[in-house]
Write an enzyme that holds these catalytic residues in place. Structure first.
Site, PDB file in Angstrom:
ATOM      1  N   ASP A 284      34.818  43.749  42.652  1.00 44.73           N
ATOM      2  CA  ASP A 284      36.017  44.535  42.902  1.00 44.73           C
ATOM      3  C   ASP A 284      36.336  45.269  41.598  1.00 44.73           C
ATOM      4  O   ASP A 284      35.794  44.976  40.538  1.00 44.73           O
ATOM      5  CB  ASP A 284      37.170  43.627  43.368  1.00 44.73           C
ATOM      6  CG  ASP A 284      38.249  44.439  44.076  1.00 44.73           C
ATOM      7  OD1 ASP A 284      39.050  43.854  44.815  1.00 44.73           O
ATOM      8  OD2 ASP A 284      38.282  45.668  43.876  1.00 44.73           O
TER       9      ASP A 284
HETATM   10  C1  GLC Z   1      40.944  47.482  44.804  1.00 44.82           C
HETATM   11  C2  GLC Z   1      40.952  46.462  45.915  1.00 44.82           C
HETATM   12  C3  GLC Z   1      39.766  46.539  46.828  1.00 44.82           C
HETATM   13  C4  GLC Z   1      39.337  47.991  46.966  1.00 44.82           C
HETATM   14  C5  GLC Z   1      38.822  48.437  45.609  1.00 44.82           C
HETATM   15  C6  GLC Z   1      38.361  49.891  45.629  1.00 44.82           C
HETATM   16  O1  GLC Z   1      41.373  46.927  43.616  1.00 44.82           O
HETATM   17  O2  GLC Z   1      41.122  45.103  45.548  1.00 44.82           O
HETATM   18  O3  GLC Z   1      40.142  45.953  48.089  1.00 44.82           O
HETATM   19  O4  GLC Z   1      38.326  48.111  47.951  1.00 44.82           O
HETATM   20  O5  GLC Z   1      39.795  48.278  44.595  1.00 44.82           O
HETATM   21  O6  GLC Z   1      39.453  50.737  45.833  1.00 44.82           O
END
Ligand code: GLC
Length: 747
Positions: A284
């Site tokens: 993430d």
């Molecule tokens: C964010 C979220 C995740 C998302 C990613 C890309 O921090 O936790 O769910 O897909 O970043 O935007």
């Protein structure tokens, strides 16, 4: 170490496989191997690099980005929402980079792209996998026209605490319902064949147990037994992977002391070895770097080493792989075999998506944005998702009524879309006010409050005036979209601002009040529920929320939703969920002592001695699975085919349901079991099946379920999936707190 296992696996497939792999899988593996053998180390490391860009990039594409692609240093992009940028970057990758490896473009397409569907907790409230599938399918069709071929969805985090902001994105509190939805999402996003230009790779996230964050505080610690992890948090991911999910995203949290992005146990042992996942794992946002803040990595280089050796294939936005992997390999802290294994996973998905053969969006693929059929499905999804919590014979309304449309959520085209709706254009949103006007309903409109957190009572006068001039008040209350979603946890989950005060002052007019809530989580309404005649939870209903609400409130449609998550009386009860354990002192009506009834000087060791709260008791405001319709049903004649079940046998349970009301309606029949005694304590109830029926006025239908021994399995404290002999209770009813009961014995 992993590559040798991988090569053995590939050799095994070729040499003695009893079930010959399809030719396309074998061909892809051959292509992957051949490509790996030609790639330089720099290019391999480039494939592990997911570069984030702001979707607000304006003007010229930065030369640095183009050059990095040209040198094969980037394998994927996030948030490039400019079609020309996508095309140019892909052109450079497939024409100018060393081995012409295509890029994959990703986006959070969570509950719609341009046509926005209800937020995922709302889609979960539909208890309808087809509704979830349609949301995913239309998301894929619309977003792939912008070059997106990978979405960061579905989010499959079981949530038991509505203070957590990401309840809004979750499939709710139950592993069975979440697993049924997971299968539907994967099918919707990935379509019938991955190499179709409208198919996009799904991403089961956030692996793992992100929803168990202590206190509902986002990003926080998840501590639990392994059996709890396996019985509650893992099943939806297993369902997604068994349905062919191509990617998985690690979560921000630690699990029992080890952050997910460096967690060999969940990423190697569970995901790869047990679930045979052969797609790729993405971190993430900066979650690899965050292992430094977790106190698990010394520095960014150490964080990269931990992640890569835990088989985390692709790094999102932080750059430990890009900066340090070459050194780590030279220092012998990361093996080239491991790099080859991870790169193979990424290349495999790109081949499956057909990106090598068709890296560009087909000229004729415009995504059919906001197509009538898309909007119609989004409206039906909002109807299927809305949960009627109270109705004192006020709904459905009469279209000849004059309606006072009041409240901070009555005409909020942006807020109605909910969290993670970046690409939805609020100009297309149809709000309740607009829908009522379009339908020719006689309206007196007064917002009362400008927005949900508004504490000013300046607008109350006009609201009361509108109410007095009308037959019925429909009050649209709730939360702005920003009050739920990532990083948006709330300690108190009541109606923000002066909404409760507004409701109380409107109730003094004596006019009937219908409260419609738009929010990203259950909202505690204990303080005001007695002031209103009906409560309809619409979640954040998306682009077509207004027409859906019009149709439901005036009876052209019936709210179809049932709660996918327990609705508390007050925040202090959380976490609160239906599939809890009995404890050694289960609370009961008989033993509950209401705090204000305690005599002064009461003996210290009295007061019921049960697991309850003196002030609010032990039951939720509304239980998991709860939801009313516009008619009533009676359950009777519960039958069980055999009261003894032996291995590999089935038990058939049937029940009669009669529509005892005045109009056609939907019954969502739910079947729960209870394993009464186990080698570890077992939940008081576990959802195992549900069926939706439509019954005409006066109609009776018989519905039956089959319980197999598979349904009785659980993971014990030896981490074995077992079925233990003994008594099982069976409950069939309209929600987790009501219904008819029978039992059988498993021998
Ligand atoms: C964010 C979220 C995740 C998302 C990613 C890309 O921090 O936790 O769910 O897909 O970043 O935007």
């Amino acid at each position: 170490m992993r590559i040798s296992l991988f090569l053995c696996l590939v050799l095994f497939v070729f040499s003695c496989s009893k079930t010959p792999k399809s030719s396309s899988i074998v061909k892809n593996e051959e292509k992957v191997k051949a490509l790996i053998s030609k790639m330089s180390l720099e290019e391999k490391l480039g494939q592990l690099n997911l570069r984030g860009t702001s979707s607000r990039v304006k003007g010229e594409l930065p030369e640095e980005l183009k050059q990095a692609v040209r040198e094969g240093k980037i394998g994927a992009f996030l948030n490039v929402m400019n079609k020309d940028y996508v095309k140019e970057l892909q052109r450079i990758a497939t024409e100018e980079s060393p081995n012409k490896i295509p890029l994959i473009f990703s986006r959070d397409v969570i509950h719609g792209f341009k046509t926005i569907f209800p937020i995922p907790i709302g889609l979960a409230a539909s208890w309808d996998p087809e509704t979830a599938r349609q949301s995913a399918r239309i998301s894929a069709i619309e977003s792939s026209s912008y070059g997106v071929r990978w979405t960061f969805a579905p989010m499959l985090d079981i949530a038991r605490d509505s203070r957590w902001g990401r309840v809004a994105e979750s499939p709710g509190e139950d592993p069975y319902l979440a697993s049924e939805l997971a299968k539907a999402y994967i099918t919707g996003y990935q379509g019938d064949s991955l190499n179709n230009p409208t198919s996009i790779a799904a991403c089961a996230k956030h692996f793992l147990a992100y929803g168990a964050a202590i206190g509902g505080r986002d990003y926080n610690t998840a501590n639990m037994s392994e059996s709890l992890l396996r019985n509650i948090y893992l099943p939806p991911f297993e369902a997604a992977i068994n349905s062919g999910a191509q990617t998985v995203m690690t979560s921000f949290n630690e699990i029992n002391g080890v952050p997910a992005s460096g967690n060999k146990f969940i990423l190697n042992t569970i995901l790869r070895d047990e679930l045979n996942f052969n797609g790729f794992v993405v971190s993430d946002w900066d979650s690899i770097k965050e292992m430094i803040f977790h106190g698990y990595a010394q520095d960014l280089k150490h964080a990269g080493e931990l992640a890569i050796n835990a088989s985390l294939d692709m790094e999102m936005t932080s750059r430990s792989y890009e900066l340090y992997l070459k050194d780590l390999i030279e220092e012998g802290r990361v093996s080239l075999d491991q790099i080859n294994f991870l790169v193979s996973n990424i290349l495999r998905v790109k081949y499956k998506l057909g990106l090598f053969d068709n890296p560009f969006v087909p000229e004729n693929h415009d995504g059919n944005l906001y197509a009538k059929s898309h909007l119609e499905k989004a409206k039906n999804a909002a109807i299927n998702s809305s949960v009627l919590l109270k109705n004192e014979k006020i709904l459905p309304l009469n279209k000849s009524n004059t309606i006072a449309v009041i409240g901070p959520m009555s005409n909020q085209p942006h807020e109605q879309l909910g969290t993670w709706a970046f690409d939805g254009d609020k100009a297309h949103t149809v709000t309740p006010l607009k829908a009522f006007e379009d339908a020719g309903i006689k309206i007196n409109f007064a917002k009362g409050l400008d927005y949900s957190r508004d504490k000013s009572s300046q607008g109350f006068y006009n609201a009361v005036k509108a109410a007095n001039a009308s037959d019925v008040v429909v009050l649209f209350a709730g939360e702005e979209a920003i009050l739920s979603g990532e990083a948006h946890s709330r300690a108190t989950i009541n109606l923000p601002g002066a909404q409760e005060e507004l409701i109380k002052i409107l109730s003094e007019t004596g006019k009937p009040i219908v409260l419609v809530i738009m929010a990203g989580r259950p909202i505690t309404i204990t303080n005001i529920i007695d002031e209103v005649d009906a409560v309809l939870m619409a979640w954040h209903p998306g682009t077509m929320g207004g027409p859906a609400l019009h149709d439901m409130l005036f009876g052209d449609a019936e709210p179809g939703g049932r709660l996918p998550i327990t609705w508390p009386k007050i925040s202090g009860q959380l976490p609160l969920y239906y599939n809890h354990k009995t404890t050694g002192r289960p609370p009961s009506k008989e033993k509950y002592v209401q705090m204000d009834s305690i005599k002064i000087g009461a003996w210290q060791s009295s007061l019921g001695n049960q697991s309850h709260y003196l002030d609010v008791g032990y039951t939720p405001h509304f239980p998991f699975g709860y939801g009313l319709g516009y008619t009533t049903f009676e359950y009777s004649n519960l039958k069980i085919s055999n009261t003894v079940l032996e291995s590999n046998q089935l038990v058939k349970v049937s029940v009669d349901i009669e529509n005892t009301g005045e109009r056609k309606g939907k019954a969502l029949v739910q079947l729960y079991i209870q394993d009464v005694v186990g080698s570890i304590t077992r939940p008081v109830k576990e959802l195992k099946a549900f069926k939706s029926l439509s019954l005409k006025k006066g109609e009776t239908q018989n519905v039956s379920f089959e319980i197999s021994t598979e349904d009785l399995k659980f993971v014990n404290n030896d981490m074995k999936s077992v079925i233990e002999p003994g008594e099982f209770n069976v409950f069939v009813g309209p929600n987790s707190a009501e219904g008819l009961e029978t039992s059988f014995e498993y021998k």
